[in-house]
Design a protein around this motif. Structure first.
Motif, PDB file in Angstrom:
ATOM      1  N   VAL A   1      37.885  41.451  33.472  1.00 17.92           N
ATOM      2  CA  VAL A   1      38.440  41.431  34.823  1.00 17.92           C
ATOM      3  C   VAL A   1      38.840  40.003  35.147  1.00 17.92           C
ATOM      4  O   VAL A   1      38.384  39.052  34.511  1.00 17.92           O
ATOM      5  CB  VAL A   1      37.469  42.018  35.871  1.00 17.92           C
ATOM      6  CG1 VAL A   1      37.265  43.508  35.642  1.00 17.92           C
ATOM      7  CG2 VAL A   1      36.139  41.281  35.894  1.00 17.92           C
ATOM      8  N   PHE A   2      39.673  39.858  36.163  1.00 24.70           N
ATOM      9  CA  PHE A   2      40.358  38.593  36.408  1.00 24.70           C
ATOM     10  C   PHE A   2      40.168  38.175  37.864  1.00 24.70           C
ATOM     11  O   PHE A   2      40.552  38.899  38.770  1.00 24.70           O
ATOM     12  CB  PHE A   2      41.843  38.768  36.065  1.00 24.70           C
ATOM     13  CG  PHE A   2      42.016  39.380  34.702  1.00 24.70           C
ATOM     14  CD1 PHE A   2      42.008  38.584  33.573  1.00 24.70           C
ATOM     15  CD2 PHE A   2      42.098  40.760  34.545  1.00 24.70           C
ATOM     16  CE1 PHE A   2      42.109  39.150  32.307  1.00 24.70           C
ATOM     17  CE2 PHE A   2      42.193  41.329  33.284  1.00 24.70           C
ATOM     18  CZ  PHE A   2      42.196  40.524  32.156  1.00 24.70           C
ATOM     19  N   ALA A   3      39.600  36.997  38.080  1.00 25.80           N
ATOM     20  CA  ALA A   3      39.301  36.508  39.426  1.00 25.80           C
ATOM     21  C   ALA A   3      40.536  35.836  40.026  1.00 25.80           C
ATOM     22  O   ALA A   3      40.511  34.681  40.431  1.00 25.80           O
ATOM     23  CB  ALA A   3      38.099  35.571  39.397  1.00 25.80           C
ATOM     24  N   SER A   4      41.619  36.599  40.102  1.00 29.14           N
ATOM     25  CA  SER A   4      42.900  36.042  40.551  1.00 29.14           C
ATOM     26  C   SER A   4      42.986  35.872  42.058  1.00 29.14           C
ATOM     27  O   SER A   4      43.664  34.971  42.535  1.00 29.14           O
ATOM     28  CB  SER A   4      44.054  36.925  40.083  1.00 29.14           C
ATOM     29  OG  SER A   4      43.996  38.187  40.717  1.00 29.14           O
ATOM     30  N   ALA A   5      42.336  36.759  42.813  1.00 31.69           N
ATOM     31  CA  ALA A   5      42.448  36.756  44.274  1.00 31.69           C
ATOM     32  C   ALA A   5      43.914  36.694  44.692  1.00 31.69           C
ATOM     33  O   ALA A   5      44.266  36.017  45.652  1.00 31.69           O
ATOM     34  CB  ALA A   5      41.640  35.621  44.900  1.00 31.69           C
ATOM     35  N   ALA A   6      44.772  37.385  43.910  1.00 33.27           N
ATOM     36  CA  ALA A   6      46.217  37.419  44.175  1.00 33.27           C
ATOM     37  C   ALA A   6      46.828  36.023  44.273  1.00 33.27           C
ATOM     38  O   ALA A   6      47.798  35.799  44.973  1.00 33.27           O
ATOM     39  CB  ALA A   6      46.534  38.244  45.419  1.00 33.27           C
ATOM     40  N   GLY A   7      46.211  35.057  43.566  1.00 28.50           N
ATOM     41  CA  GLY A   7      46.750  33.698  43.552  1.00 28.50           C
ATOM     42  C   GLY A   7      46.215  32.788  44.636  1.00 28.50           C
ATOM     43  O   GLY A   7      46.723  31.681  44.826  1.00 28.50           O
TER      44      GLY A   7
END
Length: 140
Positions: free
Chosen positions: A58-64
């Motif tokens: 999973v990716f902790a991007s927080a939509a950028g």
């Protein structure tokens, strides 16, 4: 009271064997349980995942966003949890250990995610200079 975005995605996920509608329609989804590191409150966050062997990245991007998402900080503070995965895993709840990927291992999974879902490249650009963490959820 209107249903918030995450609550709607969680409801759709549970009602449809892990499938949800737009904007995540067709994407592999997972529900990650975590406990608030300050509040102690149980939380559930829907995330897009990438299968990595028997594990889930999973990716902790927080939509950028410029800061790390709360779910990521909660998992770092308590690196064992439960996830719900969809129909391909028969709606199972799976106990997982949490591991931050680093170096070449992180880069390989991250580049594959950007190939699969080009919007992640946009998140990377918006988040800079923050490097988006890649987290591996490994079944126990």
């Amino acid at each position: 009271m209107a249903e918030d975005f995450n609550t709607r995605v969680i409801r759709e996920f549970r009602e449809n064997e892990g499938r949800v509608g737009p904007p995540f329609e067709g994407a592999p989804m997972i529900l990650v349980h975590h406990r608030g590191r300050r509040s102690g409150e149980e939380r559930v966050t829907p995330l897009v995942f990438q299968p990595v062997g028997d594990a889930f990245a999973v990716f902790a991007s927080a939509a950028g966003a410029p800061e790390q998402p709360a779910w990521y900080l909660n998992l770092v503070a308590a690196p064992e949890t439960t996830v719900e995965v969809g129909a391909e895993h028969r709606g199972a709840q799976v106990r997982v250990g949490v591991r931050d990927l680093t170096g070449e291992e992180r880069d390989r999974v991250w580049e594959e995610q950007k190939r699969r879902a080009p919007g992640f490249a946009d998140y990377e650009e918006k988040a800079a200079p923050r490097q988006i963490p890649v987290v591996l959820l490994e079944p126990r």
